[in-house]
Design an enzyme around this catalytic site. Sequence first.
Site, short mmCIF file in Angstrom:
data_model
loop_
_atom_site.label_atom_id
_atom_site.label_comp_id
_atom_site.label_asym_id
_atom_site.label_seq_id
_atom_site.Cartn_x
_atom_site.Cartn_y
_atom_site.Cartn_z
N SER A 66 -34.78 55.19 -48.33
CA SER A 66 -33.35 54.98 -48.54
C SER A 66 -33.13 53.59 -49.12
O SER A 66 -33.99 52.71 -49.03
CB SER A 66 -32.60 55.12 -47.21
OG SER A 66 -33.08 54.19 -46.27
N GLU A 149 -25.47 59.17 -49.64
CA GLU A 149 -24.93 58.85 -48.33
C GLU A 149 -23.48 58.38 -48.48
O GLU A 149 -23.18 57.51 -49.28
CB GLU A 149 -25.76 57.76 -47.63
CG GLU A 149 -25.20 57.43 -46.24
CD GLU A 149 -26.11 56.53 -45.43
OE1 GLU A 149 -27.06 55.96 -45.98
OE2 GLU A 149 -25.85 56.39 -44.21
N ASP A 182 -23.16 60.26 -42.15
CA ASP A 182 -23.58 59.31 -41.13
C ASP A 182 -22.42 59.15 -40.14
O ASP A 182 -21.30 58.79 -40.54
CB ASP A 182 -23.92 57.98 -41.83
CG ASP A 182 -24.32 56.86 -40.88
OD1 ASP A 182 -23.70 56.74 -39.79
OD2 ASP A 182 -25.21 56.08 -41.23
N HIS A 185 -20.39 55.85 -40.28
CA HIS A 185 -19.45 55.73 -41.40
C HIS A 185 -18.30 56.72 -41.26
O HIS A 185 -17.14 56.40 -41.57
CB HIS A 185 -20.17 55.97 -42.73
CG HIS A 185 -21.22 54.96 -43.03
ND1 HIS A 185 -20.96 53.63 -43.22
CD2 HIS A 185 -22.57 55.09 -43.17
CE1 HIS A 185 -22.09 52.97 -43.46
NE2 HIS A 185 -23.08 53.84 -43.43
N HIS A 208 -27.42 60.95 -40.58
CA HIS A 208 -27.69 59.78 -39.76
C HIS A 208 -26.84 59.85 -38.51
O HIS A 208 -25.62 60.05 -38.58
CB HIS A 208 -27.32 58.48 -40.50
CG HIS A 208 -28.40 57.96 -41.39
ND1 HIS A 208 -28.17 57.05 -42.38
CD2 HIS A 208 -29.73 58.21 -41.40
CE1 HIS A 208 -29.31 56.76 -42.98
NE2 HIS A 208 -30.28 57.45 -42.41
N ARG A 214 -23.29 50.93 -33.82
CA ARG A 214 -24.68 51.03 -34.26
C ARG A 214 -25.66 50.59 -33.16
O ARG A 214 -26.81 50.25 -33.44
CB ARG A 214 -24.93 50.24 -35.56
CG ARG A 214 -24.03 50.71 -36.69
CD ARG A 214 -24.48 50.27 -38.05
NE ARG A 214 -24.73 51.42 -38.91
CZ ARG A 214 -24.88 51.37 -40.24
NH1 ARG A 214 -24.82 50.22 -40.87
NH2 ARG A 214 -25.10 52.45 -40.95
N GLU A 243 -30.12 55.92 -36.44
CA GLU A 243 -29.98 54.58 -37.01
C GLU A 243 -29.36 53.67 -35.97
O GLU A 243 -28.30 53.98 -35.43
CB GLU A 243 -29.05 54.61 -38.22
CG GLU A 243 -29.77 54.66 -39.53
CD GLU A 243 -28.83 54.34 -40.70
OE1 GLU A 243 -29.36 53.96 -41.74
OE2 GLU A 243 -27.62 54.48 -40.58
MN MN Z 1 -26.68 55.52 -42.51
#
Ligand code: MN
Length: 291
Positions: A66, A149, A182, A185, A208, A214, A243
């Site tokens: 990535s 992504e 993800d 996000h 993700h 996070r 992640e």
């Molecule tokens: Mn991500």
Amino acid sequence: MSTNTIGVHALVWTGEVDADSLTDAAHRSKEAGYSLLELSLHRIEDMDLPATRAAFDAAEIAVACSRGLTPDADVSSEDSPTVARGEELLRTSVETTAALGGTLFTGALYSAFGKAAGPLTATGRRNAVGALKRLAPYAADLGVTLGLEVCNRYETNVANTAYDALNLVDDIGEDNIMIHLDSYHMNIEEKNLVDPILDVGERLGYVHIGENNRGMLGAGSLDFSSLFWALERIEYRGAITFESFSSAVVSDKLSNDLAIWRSLWDDSDLLARQAHSFVTGYLEAAAGAGA
Ligand code: MN
């Protein structure tokens, strides 16, 4: 039992990209139950590709790659030389993915990574679509699928929602490009964690899983029951990668790009084992819940 591949981002283990550090990351990922390791390609020039690939093969772990682009190599720019450098960086990254034995190259492949100075322009979008349309067959020849992504507004101005990504994929019009969602996000940009997954449907190719801060899964505010219900509803059987970032593990450039300013955990092994069991548990619950 889940049929999804469960992966972990290398920055859970190390911020380095030398073969020894990545060998250690591969083994610890495997020990924590994972079958895929995701590696950021922000420092290709510092990597030993044959040695790293040999280490992944020996650990019997798959790799996904990535990255985001850079301000001077950005396919969503209006400046032709900047776009050309972005395309070159994407091709090099696809070659690197293949050299490592990977079949997926994903991330913010459509723009520089970081806060944009203004909204995406029509010319910039056209440039990004053109670049990815040219990259797709090049990647296909090397056995690599591309992932777009969907990232939050502070990291890109090109694809902040699943809706943006669906339009982008439609306009690119190539078979080996899929959408990568993800939860971190999505929590910032989408109305909820369900509709984007249902809307993307069979074009969802990579996921993700990250908490709202996070940090450790389950120690934040995200509604993972709904998210995993939606994944089950579309019968998603692709990879799901954990992640999480903490200032306890620092990468020269990537930690700053990701704005990792504080420590959310300091025990990588504990974090990784807990996340694997968390994801497995939610997958089993969603699969077992029925309608
Ligand atoms: Mn991500």
